[in-house]
Each structure stands twice: as structure tokens, then as C-alpha cells.
Design a protein around this motif. Structure first.
Motif, PDB file in Angstrom:
ATOM      1  N   SER A 137       0.752  -1.060  -0.207  1.00  0.00           N
ATOM      2  CA  SER A 137       0.120  -0.031   0.154  1.00  0.00           C
ATOM      3  C   SER A 137       0.904   1.272   0.015  1.00  0.00           C
TER       4      SER A 137
ATOM      5  N   THR B  38       0.611   5.434   0.816  1.00  0.00           N
ATOM      6  CA  THR B  38      -0.162   6.706   1.339  1.00  0.00           C
ATOM      7  C   THR B  38       0.699   7.901   1.191  1.00  0.00           C
TER       8      THR B  38
ATOM      9  N   THR C 118       0.732  12.156   2.059  1.00  0.00           N
ATOM     10  CA  THR C 118       0.049  13.023   2.500  1.00  0.00           C
ATOM     11  C   THR C 118       0.715  14.413   2.303  1.00  0.00           C
TER      12      THR C 118
ATOM     13  N   GLU D  99      -4.469  14.061   0.374  1.00  0.00           N
ATOM     14  CA  GLU D  99      -4.021  12.815   0.891  1.00  0.00           C
ATOM     15  C   GLU D  99      -4.658  11.782  -0.162  1.00  0.00           C
TER      16      GLU D  99
ATOM     17  N   SER E  99      -4.503   7.627  -0.890  1.00  0.00           N
ATOM     18  CA  SER E  99      -4.193   6.232  -0.148  1.00  0.00           C
ATOM     19  C   SER E  99      -4.534   5.218  -1.288  1.00  0.00           C
TER      20      SER E  99
END
Length: 112
Positions: free
Chosen positions: A71, A73, A75, A89, A91
Motif C-alpha cells: 500500500s 499513502t 499526505t 491525501e 491512499s
């Protein structure tokens, strides 16, 4: 120095003398070759373990195979001493093997 310290040192010297008499060696006698070889081997192995053991311990903690990314992510924030603003953000949960350029372009787009 206290009297107990003097007695302690005398006792240690007496124990050392008893041990040397039990060896049945005279001062200045040559050690046998086998004893020299064993002591030398153990000293070298001790030094090798002291030098190389930290490297071996470190390398056992590092995986020797690739860990695929599961994964991602991202930000983006602006922070000051009083406030914090989250600009965007994103994800994504993907098993990434080879990332195509289209997927990279989709990550550049705003999430809203």
C-alpha cells in the motif's frame, strides 16, 4: 588501605602460588606446542567473533528477498507553529510489481 584489603590480597597471592605448584611446571619452562596452538586458535576465533558477530546479527535481520509494496499513502500538509493544514491525501492499496506510467499519472491527480 584497610587490614581486610591486605588479607584479601595475601589470600589471592596464596591461591595463585598453590595453583602454580599444582601445574608441576618450573618458571621459564616452554609450553608444549599443542597448548600454544589451542590457545592461539581460541584467541583468533575470539577476535573473529568480536569483529564479525555484529555483522552477522545485523544481516540476519535484513531480508534477502524483495518485499513487494502492498500500500501507498501520500499526505501533503502545511504546518506552522499554531496551525496545520492538510492539502491532500491519497491512499492506494495495490500489489505493485511493475508500475505503469498511467498509474503514476493517477497518483498525481488530486483526490477530490
Amino acid at each position: 588501605l584497610k587490614l581486610t584489603d591486605i588479607h584479601c590480597n595475601l589470600y589471592m597471592v596464596e591461591c595463585d602460588l598453590v595453583y602454580r605448584k599444582s601445574l608441576k611446571r618450573n618458571k621459564g619452562d616452554i609450553y608444549p606446542t599443542k597448548i600454544k596452538a589451542v590457545v592461539g586458535f581460541l584467541a583468533i576465533m575470539g577476535l573473529v567473533f568480536i569483529v564479525w558477530l555484529p555483522f552477522v546479527i545485523y544481516l540476519t535481520g535484513v531480508p534477502l528477498f524483495m518485499n513487494p509494496v502492498q500500500s501507498v499513502t501520500m499526505t501533503v500538509k502545511l504546518e506552522s507553529s499554531h496551525n496545520s493544514w492538510r492539502l491532500c491525501e491519497h491512499s492506494d492499496v495495490v500489489a505493485i510489481k511493475q508500475v505503469p506510467p498511467e498509474m503514476l499519472d493517477s497518483l498525481r491527480e488530486p483526490p477530490y
